[in-house]
Design a protein around this motif. Sequence first.
Motif, mmCIF file in Angstrom:
data_model
loop_
_atom_site.group_PDB
_atom_site.id
_atom_site.type_symbol
_atom_site.label_atom_id
_atom_site.label_comp_id
_atom_site.label_asym_id
_atom_site.label_seq_id
_atom_site.Cartn_x
_atom_site.Cartn_y
_atom_site.Cartn_z
ATOM 1 N N TRP A 223 0.166 -1.027 0.207
ATOM 2 C CA TRP A 223 0.232 -0.120 -0.392
ATOM 3 C C TRP A 223 1.061 1.800 -0.133
ATOM 4 O O TRP A 223 0.411 2.314 -0.835
ATOM 5 N N VAL A 224 2.330 0.854 0.494
ATOM 6 C CA VAL A 224 3.080 2.525 0.615
ATOM 7 C C VAL A 224 3.725 2.931 -0.861
ATOM 8 O O VAL A 224 3.920 3.792 -1.619
ATOM 9 N N LYS A 225 3.896 0.813 -1.627
ATOM 10 C CA LYS A 225 4.599 1.526 -3.166
ATOM 11 C C LYS A 225 3.383 2.566 -3.698
ATOM 12 O O LYS A 225 4.766 2.849 -4.743
ATOM 13 N N PRO A 226 2.472 2.276 -4.157
ATOM 14 C CA PRO A 226 1.778 2.708 -5.180
ATOM 15 C C PRO A 226 2.421 4.585 -4.848
ATOM 16 O O PRO A 226 2.505 5.240 -5.520
ATOM 17 N N TYR A 227 2.449 5.168 -3.733
ATOM 18 C CA TYR A 227 2.791 5.984 -3.416
ATOM 19 C C TYR A 227 4.597 6.821 -3.655
ATOM 20 O O TYR A 227 4.185 7.533 -4.116
ATOM 21 N N THR A 398 5.949 12.139 2.943
ATOM 22 C CA THR A 398 6.515 11.081 1.677
ATOM 23 C C THR A 398 5.336 9.772 2.322
ATOM 24 O O THR A 398 4.507 10.107 3.028
ATOM 25 N N PRO A 399 5.695 9.154 1.579
ATOM 26 C CA PRO A 399 4.803 8.088 1.488
ATOM 27 C C PRO A 399 4.066 7.179 2.313
ATOM 28 O O PRO A 399 3.604 6.639 2.953
ATOM 29 N N LYS A 400 5.836 6.841 3.611
ATOM 30 C CA LYS A 400 5.395 6.008 4.863
ATOM 31 C C LYS A 400 4.457 6.737 5.993
ATOM 32 O O LYS A 400 3.701 6.020 6.173
ATOM 33 N N VAL A 401 4.562 7.801 6.075
ATOM 34 C CA VAL A 401 3.533 9.409 6.417
ATOM 35 C C VAL A 401 2.840 8.486 6.275
ATOM 36 O O VAL A 401 1.630 9.093 6.534
ATOM 37 N N ALA A 402 2.155 8.854 5.092
ATOM 38 C CA ALA A 402 1.053 8.860 4.386
ATOM 39 C C ALA A 402 0.502 7.984 4.297
ATOM 40 O O ALA A 402 -0.846 7.286 5.509
ATOM 41 N N GLY A 403 1.504 6.642 4.540
ATOM 42 C CA GLY A 403 0.790 5.173 5.471
ATOM 43 C C GLY A 403 -0.036 5.376 6.373
ATOM 44 O O GLY A 403 -0.893 4.713 6.602
ATOM 45 N N GLU A 404 0.972 5.653 7.273
ATOM 46 C CA GLU A 404 0.361 6.057 8.770
ATOM 47 C C GLU A 404 -0.523 7.094 8.926
ATOM 48 O O GLU A 404 -1.097 6.711 9.854
ATOM 49 N N LYS A 405 -0.363 8.134 8.535
ATOM 50 C CA LYS A 405 -1.980 9.075 8.957
ATOM 51 C C LYS A 405 -3.276 7.872 8.894
ATOM 52 O O LYS A 405 -4.066 8.034 9.111
ATOM 53 N N LEU A 406 -2.772 7.746 6.953
ATOM 54 C CA LEU A 406 -4.258 7.272 6.275
ATOM 55 C C LEU A 406 -4.550 5.547 7.736
ATOM 56 O O LEU A 406 -6.019 5.334 8.051
ATOM 57 N N GLN A 407 -3.658 4.551 7.987
ATOM 58 C CA GLN A 407 -3.799 3.824 9.135
ATOM 59 C C GLN A 407 -4.238 4.186 10.404
ATOM 60 O O GLN A 407 -5.257 3.641 10.804
ATOM 61 N N LYS A 408 -3.963 5.461 10.720
ATOM 62 C CA LYS A 408 -4.310 5.724 11.811
ATOM 63 C C LYS A 408 -5.638 5.930 12.062
ATOM 64 O O LYS A 408 -6.592 5.936 13.048
ATOM 65 N N GLY A 409 -6.393 6.798 10.842
ATOM 66 C CA GLY A 409 -7.936 7.160 10.905
ATOM 67 C C GLY A 409 -8.690 6.380 10.881
ATOM 68 O O GLY A 409 -9.388 5.776 11.458
ATOM 69 N N LEU A 410 -7.945 5.225 9.724
ATOM 70 C CA LEU A 410 -9.081 4.182 9.807
ATOM 71 C C LEU A 410 -8.710 3.048 11.367
ATOM 72 O O LEU A 410 -10.112 2.822 11.752
#
Length: 418
Positions: A223-227, A398-410
């Motif tokens: 899910w992070v690699k597409p970013y 960053t892609p990593k931060v984006a993934g972390e934000k999205l997962q935290k919200g979910l």
Amino acid sequence: MTRIIKGMLFASTVLASAGMAHAADVTLTIESWRNDDLAIWQEKLIPAFEAKNPGIKLNFSPTAPTEYNASLNAKLDAGSAGDIITCRPFDAALELFNKKQLADLTSLSGMANFSPVAKAAWSTDDGAKTFCVPMASVIHGFIYNKDAFDKLGISVPKTVDQFHAALDKIKADGTYIPLAMGTKDLWEAATMGYQNIGPNYWKGEEGRKALIEGKQKLTDPEWVKPYEELAKWKPYLGDGFEAQTYSDSQNLFTLGRAAIYPAGSWEIALFTSQAQFKMGAFPPPVLKAGETGYISDHPDIGVGLNAKSAHQEEAKKFLAWVASPEFADIYANALPGFFSLNSTPVKMADPLAQEFVSWRDSFKPTVRSTYQILSRGKPNLENETWVESANVINGTDTPKVAGEKLQKGLDSWYKPAK
């Protein structure tokens, strides 16, 4: 006395005939948000159905798209809605079914013409019941300027490496903006960016379902690699892409100033009418040659039955026809870019539309990852994906931060069923 009896018999015969005529003369009203295809209904679909179903008339009654949901809900609550309900995909339609305002169509004649993926947008979470007939989907990919590719000697890219080689060549030449996409409207970056290329990373339905089941997270590599790939697009976008709107992107491409447009197939009719150059399309490039490719073949529109309709049987006749290959052929060719979900292939008259739909032969279909179940709470994962997709391209996350934000919200509201 004989005359009286004869008169009574004549009168009863006339009344019975009138009653039969009245009973057969049923008008079904179709509720829809698609006010742009009124002419298609009036000139093609309605005449085709009525010709084979004498006594059933169709009245297509659209509402402006922005007003449709509120208007429909009010009519359904008041008992004044039409017989046929045009269905948005996923949660909006599911809510109507759960409120018993849409009828169960699981056993409707013709429903076997659709795959589980095609029916997913209008089925219960467990897939056991279906409540709308799938009408059409939109497919993601890339539309390109064939003249530009020919001029620069570029072959259609099939892998990510070939895609970047093509972008580098376009950029080095300087005649065209390599990619026509902006981030101002946010959704463009997510829908034509992340959801377009992402399925090749998370393996379509496999990854989407794993996310819903809690077996994968948005912080996982799939899910992070597409970013990470989206972040690499930044040098290929036009100057000031951060302020570029969706309509700006459309104009850049149709005016011949950009070589590649990350696309949804809904652009086909507009682009064909505006562009003065030859166009082609290619699917999301696979990561490595020979790998299975995935496409977002996203359900867009379906039709259901108002559970309180006074004309249940007539309405089911219409819905069974919508599930037929005949309807699929008429609708898909009248509205190129909105593809039939029917298992019977439809040959498209529009060459660009045929290019998109041909990918179904060799690519695995999936739907947008955020649309089923995962956007029912707050923060809304779909809307948050818009924001983070734009942020990654802009370089503010960053892609990593984006993934972390999205997962935290979910994680804040969604707990996968055990």
